[in-house]
Write an enzyme that holds these catalytic residues in place. Sequence first.
Site, PDB file in Angstrom:
ATOM      1  CB  CYS A   2      -0.946   0.072   1.181  1.00 56.37           C
ATOM      2  SG  CYS A   2      -2.079  -1.296   1.323  1.00 56.37           S
ATOM      3  NE  ARG A  27       5.037   1.319  -0.052  1.00 57.27           N
ATOM      4  CZ  ARG A  27       5.987   1.255   0.851  1.00 57.27           C
ATOM      5  NH1 ARG A  27       7.175   1.678   0.554  1.00 57.27           N
ATOM      6  NH2 ARG A  27       5.742   0.772   2.038  1.00 57.27           N
ATOM      7  CD1 TRP A  73      -0.598  -6.302  -3.063  1.00 59.24           C
ATOM      8  CD2 TRP A  73      -0.852  -6.841  -0.909  1.00 59.24           C
ATOM      9  NE1 TRP A  73      -0.353  -7.644  -2.934  1.00 59.24           N
ATOM     10  CE2 TRP A  73      -0.494  -7.999  -1.630  1.00 59.24           C
ATOM     11  CE3 TRP A  73      -1.053  -6.935   0.462  1.00 59.24           C
ATOM     12  CZ2 TRP A  73      -0.337  -9.238  -1.016  1.00 59.24           C
ATOM     13  CZ3 TRP A  73      -0.906  -8.171   1.071  1.00 59.24           C
ATOM     14  CH2 TRP A  73      -0.543  -9.302   0.331  1.00 59.24           C
ATOM     15  CG  ASN A  97       0.251   2.004   3.879  1.00 58.93           C
ATOM     16  OD1 ASN A  97      -0.767   2.037   3.217  1.00 58.93           O
ATOM     17  ND2 ASN A  97       1.397   2.516   3.475  1.00 58.93           N
ATOM     18  N   GLY A  98      -0.959  -1.215   6.762  1.00 59.53           N
ATOM     19  CA  GLY A  98      -0.745  -2.093   7.908  1.00 59.53           C
ATOM     20  C   GLY A  98      -1.983  -2.921   8.179  1.00 59.53           C
ATOM     21  CD  GLU A 480      16.658 -14.037  -7.071  1.00 63.33           C
ATOM     22  OE1 GLU A 480      16.036 -14.423  -6.075  1.00 63.33           O
ATOM     23  OE2 GLU A 480      16.389 -12.967  -7.649  1.00 63.33           O
ATOM     24  CE  LYS A 484      13.591 -12.233  -9.117  1.00 64.80           C
ATOM     25  NZ  LYS A 484      13.956 -11.516  -7.982  1.00 64.80           N
ATOM     26  CD  GLU A 487       9.486 -12.089  -8.077  1.00 65.39           C
ATOM     27  OE1 GLU A 487      10.717 -12.078  -8.008  1.00 65.39           O
ATOM     28  OE2 GLU A 487       8.784 -11.534  -7.227  1.00 65.39           O
ATOM     29  CG  HIS A 503      18.363 -37.571  -3.467  1.00 63.67           C
ATOM     30  ND1 HIS A 503      18.660 -38.784  -2.899  1.00 63.67           N
ATOM     31  CD2 HIS A 503      19.550 -37.003  -3.772  1.00 63.67           C
ATOM     32  CE1 HIS A 503      19.970 -38.942  -2.855  1.00 63.67           C
ATOM     33  NE2 HIS A 503      20.534 -37.869  -3.374  1.00 63.67           N
ATOM     34  CE  LYS A 599      11.104  -3.460  -5.059  1.00 62.00           C
ATOM     35  NZ  LYS A 599      11.775  -4.572  -5.745  1.00 62.00           N
TER      36      LYS A 599
HETATM   37  C1  F6R Z   1      11.527 -11.160  -5.291  1.00 59.06           C
HETATM   38  C2  F6R Z   1      11.196 -10.136  -4.350  1.00 59.06           C
HETATM   39  C3  F6R Z   1      10.884 -10.509  -2.948  1.00 59.06           C
HETATM   40  C4  F6R Z   1      11.746  -9.658  -1.988  1.00 59.06           C
HETATM   41  C5  F6R Z   1      11.353  -9.936  -0.538  1.00 59.06           C
HETATM   42  C6  F6R Z   1      12.227  -9.197   0.447  1.00 59.06           C
HETATM   43  O1  F6R Z   1      11.821 -10.635  -6.540  1.00 59.06           O
HETATM   44  O2  F6R Z   1      11.178  -8.988  -4.680  1.00 59.06           O
HETATM   45  O3  F6R Z   1      11.096 -11.863  -2.730  1.00 59.06           O
HETATM   46  O4  F6R Z   1      13.079  -9.959  -2.214  1.00 59.06           O
HETATM   47  O5  F6R Z   1      10.018  -9.553  -0.352  1.00 59.06           O
HETATM   48  O6  F6R Z   1      12.139  -7.826   0.256  1.00 59.06           O
HETATM   49  P1  F6R Z   1      13.176  -6.829   0.893  1.00 59.06           P
HETATM   50  O7  F6R Z   1      14.493  -7.096   0.250  1.00 59.06           O
HETATM   51  O8  F6R Z   1      12.652  -5.474   0.587  1.00 59.06           O
HETATM   52  O9  F6R Z   1      13.229  -7.123   2.360  1.00 59.06           O
END
Ligand code: F6R
Length: 604
Positions: A2, A27, A73, A97-98, A480, A484, A487, A503, A599
């Site tokens: 948010c 966000r 969000w 937010n929260g 990773e 990527k 998502e 395994h 984000k």
């Molecule tokens: C993946 C991604 C998330 C963040 C995770 C931690 O692409 O963006 O997995 O890496 O939410 O976020 P931060 O680094 O902001 O603590």
Amino acid sequence: MCGIVGYVGGRGAQKILVDGLQRLEYRGYDSAGIVTLGGGATLLREKGKVVELEKLVSEHETPDKIGIGHTRWATHGEPSQQNAHPHQAGDIYLVHNGIIENYKELKQELPDHEFTSDTDSEVLAALIDSFYDNETSLESAVTQALQLVEGTYGIAVLSTREDDKIVVARSGSPLIIGVGQDETIIASDASALVGHTTNAIYLNDGEIAVCKAGSVELTDLASHPLSAKVEKIEADMSAIQKQGYDHFLLKEIMEQPITLQSTLNGRVIKAEARAQLGGLNMSAEELQEIEHVVIIGCGTAYYAGMLASYYLEQLVDGLTVDVEIASEMRYRSFHLPKDTVALVVSQSGETADTLACLREVKARGVKTLGVINAVGSTIAREVDGGVYVHAGPEISVASTKAFTSQVAAMTIFAIQLAQAKGAGAQELGKYIDELAAMPDEIQKVLEAHKDQIRDVATKYAHYEHALFLGRDTLFPVALEGALKLKEISYIHAEGYAGGELKHGPLALVDDRFFEVMLLQENALLDKSLSNLAEMNARGGHVIAITNSDRQIDAEAVIHIDTKQELLVPIVLNVVQQLFAYYVAVARGNDVDQPRNLAKSVTVE
Ligand code: F6R
């Protein structure tokens, strides 16, 4: 999660709010709304992205000079116009937010308010309104309400009765107050302030501020006045614009040579075969005493920590290293050995689980160091010391350039620790040289392989499943790579240690899957090539990403020509980032704002 923005001053509020929401949209992007005051309230809310709200605002323009806005969000209640913020109760308008954890109990105490949404936030608006009688100021009503709240909040509140002020408060969700010339701008993230002011007050938990056009007054929840510390925010407009790229994600992948250079500047001193981080707040003697390192993070930050843990083990004799998922560790009865230091890794510096874990670790008396990108963020402010990775604002929801910079910063930490424990230039020289050369190496790979990676990605974009495999330092990179891809492409992807193939996951290999095999020219290459052969023998569709010059029998081979040896996983990861990007583009997805995600995960 948010985004909040608020404005009070001499300019038209609607435009500033909508612009701010657009910058904060990463966000949260399921609905958005603003309310402005000017002899009455104009409340405009819309489901969907900020662009939908913008259309609505263009049909209801006002000259109002004060207002608040929100991009959502969803946590409580589906994305809809009714559930969008701001929420109204009487004369009060609120954005939040929260999560208000005791909202159900509080709701039962508010029978006079007719609820129109499913949100916990509307309960808070009604609660504030219940204290807001004719003798009470807005800030006093907010203060009284917040005493009853359990959970997390960053809020901005307006009243039609006191239309010259915005009251803001925080507990667990970030809020920044930009102090301009005769105007005040509020935002949950500094990017909304860029271009308006460089002076900002970072609100701390338990603080309330009354923001007017030319003043900010700060108190605690008991209404004791506090003095505000005005800090400089450093970000320019170019950092938050696409600059000709189709997506922020592509921009952020392509700018890694520059952002990584910012991570290394002044810290990797090649001529002296030395590396150092400035802000650790630890003497050489204290560094010498470190016997154990625990690295904590979520998602990509966790994988960055995992990769760095291999370098720490390689570089520092006798050091033990653990890597922990913050959301798990925070609830465990964990014990940390004496002489531990915790590295807390986070791009945003606001991730709720990482922050909670940091507090748990601190409560056990353990020294904490941040590896943070967002300057002034909550985690950065709460750690004992640490390093900003200086990757610049990361706008796309999927984290890319932050990973590269986080791994580099932690590798510098490993070198510094090894130096403090007596390792000589000869042992460390290769790591230092490779770090110093890394920006150019990444640049070379991006230039030479972008088109090939796009072609391979487009060819495999129709699959619904993917398996990523790597051994040793390439194992975290496989994890990773899978994250990527899933998502942003919505392809189901799993990362596995190459040695684990037999395994279990080998059973998955069929025509619905493709496999990404990460291969590094090192002692484990033959073992990984055996894994590759095992998949080929079962009709696998393998894409090999490698720096090895050996003949590789795979359906597709992306061969990277790089001088890197020890740190080659960082370069191969950049290839995976571009691969995931082009798969998502080929599938027609919203690359920067993937469905269901946002984000900066500031709720659990
Ligand atoms: C993946 C991604 C998330 C963040 C995770 C931690 O692409 O963006 O997995 O890496 O939410 O976020 P931060 O680094 O902001 O603590």
